[in-house]
Design a protein around this motif. Sequence first.
Motif, short mmCIF file in Angstrom:
data_model
loop_
_atom_site.label_atom_id
_atom_site.label_comp_id
_atom_site.label_asym_id
_atom_site.label_seq_id
_atom_site.Cartn_x
_atom_site.Cartn_y
_atom_site.Cartn_z
N THR A 1 25.16 35.56 17.82
CA THR A 1 23.90 35.61 17.12
C THR A 1 23.06 36.67 18.53
O THR A 1 23.33 37.10 19.28
N ARG A 2 21.74 36.98 17.77
CA ARG A 2 21.01 38.03 18.41
C ARG A 2 20.74 37.32 20.02
O ARG A 2 20.67 38.22 20.75
N ASN A 3 20.56 36.27 20.09
CA ASN A 3 20.44 35.65 21.45
C ASN A 3 21.51 35.07 22.20
O ASN A 3 21.46 34.44 23.35
N GLY A 4 22.86 35.51 21.64
CA GLY A 4 23.86 35.32 22.55
C GLY A 4 24.68 34.26 22.40
O GLY A 4 25.56 34.00 23.28
N VAL A 5 24.49 33.29 21.33
CA VAL A 5 25.35 32.37 21.14
C VAL A 5 26.48 32.69 20.24
O VAL A 5 26.43 33.19 19.12
N VAL A 6 27.77 32.20 20.67
CA VAL A 6 28.92 32.57 19.80
C VAL A 6 29.17 31.57 18.81
O VAL A 6 28.70 30.31 19.20
N SER B 1 17.45 28.57 18.03
CA SER B 1 17.16 29.65 17.63
C SER B 1 18.20 30.52 16.75
O SER B 1 18.16 31.05 15.60
N ALA B 2 19.57 30.25 17.50
CA ALA B 2 20.69 30.65 16.91
C ALA B 2 21.07 29.96 15.32
O ALA B 2 21.43 30.71 14.41
N LYS B 3 20.87 28.67 15.12
CA LYS B 3 20.77 28.10 14.04
C LYS B 3 19.75 28.52 12.85
O LYS B 3 20.31 28.66 11.79
N ALA B 4 18.50 28.72 13.34
CA ALA B 4 17.54 29.23 12.40
C ALA B 4 17.76 30.89 12.13
O ALA B 4 17.61 31.14 10.76
N GLU B 5 18.72 31.59 12.93
CA GLU B 5 19.08 32.99 12.46
C GLU B 5 20.17 32.71 11.47
O GLU B 5 19.94 33.59 10.52
N ARG C 1 20.85 30.44 9.30
CA ARG C 1 20.12 29.77 8.30
C ARG C 1 19.35 31.07 7.26
O ARG C 1 19.36 31.06 6.01
N ARG C 2 18.61 31.79 7.90
CA ARG C 2 17.79 32.84 7.63
C ARG C 2 18.86 34.03 6.86
O ARG C 2 18.39 34.43 5.90
N ASP C 3 19.83 34.24 7.48
CA ASP C 3 20.66 35.38 7.05
C ASP C 3 22.10 35.20 6.24
O ASP C 3 22.60 35.94 5.64
#
Length: 76
Positions: free
Chosen positions: A22-27, A55-59, A61-63
Motif C-alpha cells: 500500500t501507499r503507506n508501506g503495508v505489504v 489506512s492500508a485497509k481503507a486504501e 477498500r477504496r481501490d
Amino acid sequence: MSWTQEELRPWMEQERNRGNVTRNGVVYNDELVNCDGCSFLFFREDHHTDEDIASAKAEIRRDRDVVRMSTERVMG
C-alpha cells in the motif's frame, strides 16, 4: 487459518517483490474469492501502528473489490 512466522516472512517478502504494498508501506496478499472480489491478507510488521493498518485497509477498500480482510503479525 494461521501461519507460522517461518511461513509468513518469506511469503511477505514475495508479495513485497510483486509490488503488493500500500501507499503507506503495508505489504498484502490478494486472492480472488469469487465474482464479488478478493480476499486480502495484510502483513503487520513490528513498526506498523493500528493507524497504518486502518489506512492500508481503507486504501484497498477504496481501490479494489473486497470480500474479506485479515491481518497477520510478522515478528522481527
